[in-house]
Scaffold this active site. Structure first.
Site, PDB file in Angstrom:
ATOM      1  N   GLY A   1      36.409  41.122  37.378  1.00 10.85           N
ATOM      2  CA  GLY A   1      37.265  41.792  36.395  1.00 10.85           C
ATOM      3  C   GLY A   1      38.582  42.277  36.987  1.00 10.85           C
ATOM      4  O   GLY A   1      39.500  42.634  36.258  1.00 10.85           O
ATOM      5  N   GLY A   2      38.664  42.310  38.323  1.00 13.20           N
ATOM      6  CA  GLY A   2      39.941  42.628  38.968  1.00 13.20           C
ATOM      7  C   GLY A   2      40.469  44.016  38.663  1.00 13.20           C
ATOM      8  O   GLY A   2      39.702  44.965  38.430  1.00 13.20           O
ATOM      9  N   THR A   3      41.777  44.133  38.639  1.00 14.75           N
ATOM     10  CA  THR A   3      42.447  45.439  38.542  1.00 14.75           C
ATOM     11  C   THR A   3      42.117  46.161  37.245  1.00 14.75           C
ATOM     12  O   THR A   3      41.738  47.333  37.245  1.00 14.75           O
ATOM     13  CB  THR A   3      43.976  45.237  38.626  1.00 14.75           C
ATOM     14  N   CYS A   4      42.289  45.507  36.127  1.00 17.30           N
ATOM     15  CA  CYS A   4      42.160  46.176  34.825  1.00 17.30           C
ATOM     16  C   CYS A   4      40.796  46.835  34.690  1.00 17.30           C
ATOM     17  O   CYS A   4      40.681  48.001  34.309  1.00 17.30           O
ATOM     18  CB  CYS A   4      42.382  45.166  33.699  1.00 17.30           C
TER      19      CYS A   4
ATOM     20  N   HIS B   1      49.292  56.149   3.131  1.00 19.42           N
ATOM     21  CA  HIS B   1      49.570  57.571   3.360  1.00 19.42           C
ATOM     22  C   HIS B   1      48.266  58.317   3.610  1.00 19.42           C
ATOM     23  O   HIS B   1      47.279  58.039   2.941  1.00 19.42           O
ATOM     24  CB  HIS B   1      50.262  58.172   2.136  1.00 19.42           C
TER      25      HIS B   1
HETATM   26  C1  LIG Z   1      46.580  52.265  37.359  1.00 18.03           C
HETATM   27  C2  LIG Z   1      46.853  51.060  36.525  1.00 18.03           C
HETATM   28  C3  LIG Z   1      46.792  51.148  35.153  1.00 18.03           C
HETATM   29  C4  LIG Z   1      47.055  50.045  34.365  1.00 18.03           C
HETATM   30  N1  LIG Z   1      47.002  50.176  33.017  1.00 18.03           N
HETATM   31  C5  LIG Z   1      47.269  49.109  32.242  1.00 18.03           C
HETATM   32  C6  LIG Z   1      47.203  49.200  30.829  1.00 18.03           C
HETATM   33  O1  LIG Z   1      46.917  50.270  30.281  1.00 18.03           O
HETATM   34  N2  LIG Z   1      47.454  48.106  30.081  1.00 18.03           N
HETATM   35  C7  LIG Z   1      47.763  46.905  30.667  1.00 18.03           C
HETATM   36  O2  LIG Z   1      47.987  45.937  29.945  1.00 18.03           O
HETATM   37  N3  LIG Z   1      47.841  46.778  31.993  1.00 18.03           N
HETATM   38  C8  LIG Z   1      47.594  47.842  32.795  1.00 18.03           C
HETATM   39  N4  LIG Z   1      47.641  47.706  34.151  1.00 18.03           N
HETATM   40  C9  LIG Z   1      47.981  46.386  34.720  1.00 18.03           C
HETATM   41  C10 LIG Z   1      46.765  45.436  34.673  1.00 18.03           C
HETATM   42  O3  LIG Z   1      45.659  46.057  35.281  1.00 18.03           O
HETATM   43  C11 LIG Z   1      47.104  44.151  35.365  1.00 18.03           C
HETATM   44  O4  LIG Z   1      48.305  43.652  34.844  1.00 18.03           O
HETATM   45  C12 LIG Z   1      46.010  43.123  35.143  1.00 18.03           C
HETATM   46  O5  LIG Z   1      44.782  43.567  35.635  1.00 18.03           O
HETATM   47  C13 LIG Z   1      46.432  41.819  35.837  1.00 18.03           C
HETATM   48  O6  LIG Z   1      45.378  41.011  35.947  1.00 18.03           O
HETATM   49  P1  LIG Z   1      45.432  39.665  36.746  1.00 18.03           P
HETATM   50  O7  LIG Z   1      44.740  38.703  35.861  1.00 18.03           O
HETATM   51  O8  LIG Z   1      46.772  39.281  37.186  1.00 18.03           O
HETATM   52  O9  LIG Z   1      44.609  39.921  38.101  1.00 18.03           O
HETATM   53  P2  LIG Z   1      43.755  41.129  38.648  1.00 18.03           P
HETATM   54  O10 LIG Z   1      43.117  41.880  37.553  1.00 18.03           O
HETATM   55  O11 LIG Z   1      44.538  41.883  39.619  1.00 18.03           O
HETATM   56  O12 LIG Z   1      42.579  40.354  39.389  1.00 18.03           O
HETATM   57  C14 LIG Z   1      42.775  39.527  40.484  1.00 18.03           C
HETATM   58  C15 LIG Z   1      41.420  39.240  41.124  1.00 18.03           C
HETATM   59  O13 LIG Z   1      41.596  38.260  42.137  1.00 18.03           O
HETATM   60  C16 LIG Z   1      40.800  38.591  43.253  1.00 18.03           C
HETATM   61  N5  LIG Z   1      41.401  37.940  44.423  1.00 18.03           N
HETATM   62  C17 LIG Z   1      42.623  38.172  44.951  1.00 18.03           C
HETATM   63  N6  LIG Z   1      42.861  37.337  45.971  1.00 18.03           N
HETATM   64  C18 LIG Z   1      41.759  36.567  46.104  1.00 18.03           C
HETATM   65  C19 LIG Z   1      41.401  35.529  46.981  1.00 18.03           C
HETATM   66  N7  LIG Z   1      42.244  35.070  47.901  1.00 18.03           N
HETATM   67  N8  LIG Z   1      40.186  34.965  46.858  1.00 18.03           N
HETATM   68  C20 LIG Z   1      39.315  35.401  45.905  1.00 18.03           C
HETATM   69  N9  LIG Z   1      39.607  36.371  45.025  1.00 18.03           N
HETATM   70  C21 LIG Z   1      40.822  36.947  45.122  1.00 18.03           C
HETATM   71  C22 LIG Z   1      40.863  40.115  43.293  1.00 18.03           C
HETATM   72  O14 LIG Z   1      39.777  40.647  44.006  1.00 18.03           O
HETATM   73  C23 LIG Z   1      40.827  40.459  41.815  1.00 18.03           C
HETATM   74  O15 LIG Z   1      39.499  40.635  41.375  1.00 18.03           O
HETATM   75  C24 LIG Z   1      47.370  48.794  34.970  1.00 18.03           C
HETATM   76  C25 LIG Z   1      47.417  48.681  36.358  1.00 18.03           C
HETATM   77  C26 LIG Z   1      47.167  49.795  37.135  1.00 18.03           C
HETATM   78  C27 LIG Z   1      47.230  49.642  38.626  1.00 18.03           C
END
Ligand SMILES: Cc1cc2nc3c(=O)[nH]c(=O)nc-3n(C[C@H](O)[C@H](O)[C@H](O)COP(=O)(O)OP(=O)(O)OC[C@H]3O[C@@H](n4cnc5c(N)ncnc54)[C@H](O)[C@@H]3O)c2cc1C
Length: 469
Positions: free
Chosen positions: A39-42, A441
């Site tokens: 699920g990464g960052t989000c 409303h």
């Molecule tokens: C504090 C905070 C709050 C946020 N709030 C919001 C919000 O309210 N609304 C919104 O739209 N966005 C928000 N964002 C931004 C949002 O989280 C990101 O834009 C979104 O998660 C991007 O997702 P992504 O698909 O690019 O990759 P990510 O979700 O970053 O996932 C990338 C994945 O790749 C994996 N990975 C990386 N390199 C490798 C590798 N070499 N080999 C194997 N795996 C790897 C990582 O472990 C990670 O799991 C927020 C960000 C932060 C930091």
């Protein structure tokens, strides 16, 4: 050992998993590689946990305001940070494990744990294993930048990721960075009970927004007791006993702020430095963002980059939209493009800011003939009834085409209300369509048609002031 796949997906952010499922359902043999949390960052340290914590902070805030509504809560309102974190962990982990289970249970998908690196344009190494595929999709996201400020290696600091482990109340949280992430954490921890200072290098908070937005967000935060230090040009950190001192060198005010904890919220960088892009010949820009075309193809045929790592968006919805674009092109014969999308996002301070399209300043700079309408939330019945009258709504329209160019809905419900404007922008119909719509409303949205009936020429309107009147 080398295993051949039809497609390899690196990273399980907001684009990779859905794309993996589409490809697998189309009969392709797909490998998905994740080095840390599904699920990464989000899901793990971005949107989901922060908005869950924002909800806890809102509850604390409303409990303190209960008397305004004639409700007696009784006693001092305190926050149990262990329970706040436990709630956040529950919501986050539900999403993470749900995703992991879905991917692992989908026919034709094989999930690998580990760090993926390119060995050549069609070969990925994963420890001792080798995977090959004619199609590779990079969805590696980004991480917090740690700025090279003097003394940073001498003090403990937090980032948005380590903030997820905080299960105590920092006595005084000093935040470097007055943009989206810093402001959300700042208000949240103030409402939990911390003293909070936000330090920002530029002359206003969230400086990419219009000045009236910056001024209003500052007023809202300061009214809650958050200290804001702007124009901090030479930020440096040092230890002061158990505390951390951050020197700010501002044009006014104390030259140094001492707090118990330091949060760095100064931006993000793509996770592309350890991916072996050079071995595949994939071009990246100076900041490490992978260069892509309008359909998210990289410089190497057969390799795509989606999500934050391509620098074309920095949100969950832009990453998910990247998936939709790639899937439409590869599987549906539908030539969707990045340039089709309209910029839209929200800032989750309370009240939230919903944004779509251009800012007022961008429209002014473009030299177009434009109209603007603006209304303070004090003149929105629904906001008055809810006792949440901070902020304003603003809509900018092209005078010639009559299309809506942009909007900022900064007030209660702003993150939802913005969509009625965004959808009309996508429909490319004149603003009069929305002006003539009958809205329900009492809602915040019912004032959108009213604002569109009160437009004034942009150049004549009062621009860049904090006054919403
Ligand atoms: C504090 C905070 C709050 C946020 N709030 C919001 C919000 O309210 N609304 C919104 O739209 N966005 C928000 N964002 C931004 C949002 O989280 C990101 O834009 C979104 O998660 C991007 O997702 P992504 O698909 O690019 O990759 P990510 O979700 O970053 O996932 C990338 C994945 O790749 C994996 N990975 C990386 N390199 C490798 C590798 N070499 N080999 C194997 N795996 C790897 C990582 O472990 C990670 O799991 C927020 C960000 C932060 C930091």
């Amino acid at each position: 050992m080398t295993t051949a796949y039809d497609a390899i997906i690196i990273g399980t952010g907001q684009a990779g998993p859905s794309l993996a499922a589409r490809l697998a359902n189309a009969g392709k043999k797909v490998a998905v590689i994740e080095r840390k949390f599904f699920g990464g960052t989000c899901v793990n340290n971005g949107c989901i946990p922060t908005k869950t914590m924002v909800a806890s902070a809102y509850a604390a805030h409303m409990a303190r305001r209960s008397a305004d509504y004639g409700v007696q809560v009784g006693g001092l309102v305190t926050v149990d940070m262990k329970q706040v974190k436990a709630r956040k962990d529950r919501v986050s982990s539900q999403s993470r494990t749900g995703l992991e289970g879905w991917l692992k249970g989908t026919k034709n998908i094989t999930v690998y744990a580990g760090q993926a690196r390119f060995e050549s344009p069609h070969e990925i190494s994963l420890g001792k294993e080798r995977l090959t595929a004619m199609q590779i999709f990079i969805n590696v996201g980004g991480r917090a930048v740690v700025p090279r400020m003097p003394g940073i290696d001498q003090v403990p600091y937090l980032t948005n990721s380590s903030m997820m482990n905080v299960d105590f109340l920092p006595r005084h949280l000093v935040i470097v960075g007055g943009s989206y992430v810093g402001l959300e954490f700042g208000q949240m921890f103030r409402r939990f009970g911390s003293e909070v200072t936000i330090i920002e290098m530029s002359s206003r908070l969230i400086s990419r927004e219009d000045e009236d937005v910056s001024v209003t967000v500052r007023e809202i935060l300061e009214a809650e007791g958050i200290r804001v230090r702007l124009n901090a040009k030479c930020i440096a950190a040092s230890k002061r006993g158990d505390d951390i001192a951050v020197s700010v060198d501002c044009t006014a005010g104390a030259p140094e702020i001492t707090g118990s904890h330091l949060l760095l919220a100064v931006g993000r960088r793509p996770n592309t430095d350890d991916l072996g892009l050079d071995k595949a010949g994939v071009e990246a820009d100076q900041r490490g963002y992978i260069v892509v075309d309008d359909q998210l193809r990289t410089s190497v045929p057969g390799i795509w980059a989606l999500g934050d790592c391509n620098g074309r968006g920095a949100f969950t919805h832009t990453s998910y939209n990247d998936y939709e674009i790639v899937a439409a092109n590869l599987l549906d014969g539908d030539s969707r493009r990045v340039s089709d999308r309209i910029q839209a996002y929200a800032l989750y301070v309370d009240p939230p800011l919903g944004r779509a399209g251009w800012t007022e300043a961008q429209v002014l700079n473009s030299g177009r003939r434009a109209l603007v309408g603006k209304r303070p939330m004090t003149r929105v019945a629904r906001a008055v009834e809810k006792g949440e009258t901070q902020g304003f709504m603003k809509i900018v329209v092209d005078e010639d085409s009559k299309e809506i160019l942009g909007a900022a809905i900064f007030g209660t419900g702003g993150d939802e209300v913005i969509h009625c404007i965004l959808d009309v922008m996508y429909a490319k119909v004149p603003y009069t369509t929305l002006q003539r719509a009958m809205h329900i409303h009492p809602t915040v949205s019912e004032l959108v048609p009213t604002i569109l009936g009160e437009l004034k020429p942009l150049a004549e309107a009062k621009v860049g002031t904090g006054s919403a009147a």
